[in-house]
Design an enzyme around this catalytic site. Structure first.
Site, mmCIF file in Angstrom:
data_model
loop_
_atom_site.group_PDB
_atom_site.id
_atom_site.type_symbol
_atom_site.label_atom_id
_atom_site.label_comp_id
_atom_site.label_asym_id
_atom_site.label_seq_id
_atom_site.Cartn_x
_atom_site.Cartn_y
_atom_site.Cartn_z
ATOM 1 N N ASP A 94 53.740 46.971 49.345
ATOM 2 C CA ASP A 94 54.233 48.482 49.174
ATOM 3 C C ASP A 94 54.884 49.381 50.206
ATOM 4 O O ASP A 94 54.008 49.462 51.106
ATOM 5 C CB ASP A 94 53.657 48.822 47.761
ATOM 6 N N ASP A 116 66.919 48.043 46.501
ATOM 7 C CA ASP A 116 66.560 46.821 44.459
ATOM 8 C C ASP A 116 67.293 47.574 43.997
ATOM 9 O O ASP A 116 66.284 49.192 43.638
ATOM 10 C CB ASP A 116 65.681 46.276 44.008
ATOM 11 N N LYS A 122 70.572 47.420 35.813
ATOM 12 C CA LYS A 122 69.892 47.754 34.067
ATOM 13 C C LYS A 122 69.899 49.368 33.589
ATOM 14 O O LYS A 122 68.466 49.584 34.125
ATOM 15 C CB LYS A 122 69.433 46.875 33.605
ATOM 16 N N THR A 155 74.005 43.134 56.766
ATOM 17 C CA THR A 155 72.668 42.391 56.491
ATOM 18 C C THR A 155 73.453 41.467 55.693
ATOM 19 O O THR A 155 74.299 41.086 54.830
ATOM 20 C CB THR A 155 71.695 43.635 55.360
ATOM 21 N N ARG A 156 72.334 40.464 54.981
ATOM 22 C CA ARG A 156 72.877 39.318 54.468
ATOM 23 C C ARG A 156 72.699 39.989 53.023
ATOM 24 O O ARG A 156 74.085 39.506 51.875
ATOM 25 C CB ARG A 156 71.482 38.598 54.156
#
Length: 233
Positions: free
Chosen positions: A117, A139, A143, A213-214
């Site tokens: 983290d 990320d 939602k 980036t991927r």
């Protein structure tokens, strides 16, 4: 990373990242994690007020990437800036293995990894010890019930302000419109940061030194990528 390390995450603040493991590692990736991770990771444990230049004795400055994914950006930036030390944070074990492969395949010596983290490292770093920070396509937790897990929140922004040296820069990118709005408010809500955009193309177009980036190529978000560069006042 061992099972006890994973279990320790349960007692920490709410996670801002998803799974730390996924499909089985390839034989090479497994070997890299088992035999090379200890060489490339930051010293454990990290002492309070940790000075990152201490692990890069020939570097002029240290840059930090939070959530490096597969390591493409981290490795390319380190190769392009050999006089700079790089710390990459990423809890996803496959991404860590890919980064180690990239570091060793390119003969780099100016990278260290934090496979955990990132907030734990932010708390330990000495004030004004980082010259540049990248947070690229974190990320998005799209939602509504998940959005409390987003990394860029006022408390993390305050931590970033603490570790960035005056004149340091921070780059944030996302392809989720609600995250772009939320992140901009969080950064502008902290008096330590100044948004450097002078025209629309400054947030619509990738900076000249960006490395794709991927995740970015997958175009999984709900808008075109949005780029924010901030100056640490």
């Amino acid at each position: 990373m061992s099972a006890p390390e994973h279990e320790g995450l349960r007692d920490r603040p709410i996670r801002t990242f998803g799974r730390t493991g996924g499909r089985p590692l390839s034989p090479r990736q497994q070997q890299l994690i088992e035999t090379r991770l200890d060489h490339w990771r930051l010293p454990q444990p990290v002492a309070p007020d940790f000075q990152p230049l201490s692990v890069f004795p020939s570097a002029r400055a240290v840059w930090l990437e939070i959530g490096f994914g597969g390591g493409e950006h981290l490795v390319a930036q380190a190769a392009a800036n050999p006089e700079t030390g790089f710390i990459g944070c990423e809890p996803f074990v496959e991404g860590v293995a890919k980064a180690i492969a990239g570091i060793e395949d390119n003969g780099l010596t100016n990278v260290r990894l934090w496979p955990d983290d990132a907030r734990l490292l932010l708390d330990a770093l000495a004030p004004a010890s980082i010259a540049r920070v990248f947070i690229l396509f974190p990320d998005p937790w799209p939602k509504r019930r998940q959005q409390k897990r987003r990394l860029v929140r006022p408390d993390v922004v305050a931590g970033l302000a603490r570790i960035l040296a005056p004149g340091g820069r921070l780059r944030f990118a996302t392809d989720v419109a609600s995250y772009a709005d939320e992140a901009l408010l969080a950064f502008l809500g902290n008096d330590a940061f100044e948004w450097t955009a002078a025209r629309a193309d400054d947030w619509r177009c990738p900076p000249a030194d960006h490395v794709t980036t991927r995740y970015e190529t997958k175009k999984l978000g709900d808008c075109a990528p949005i780029w924010y560069d901030f100056l640490r006042i």
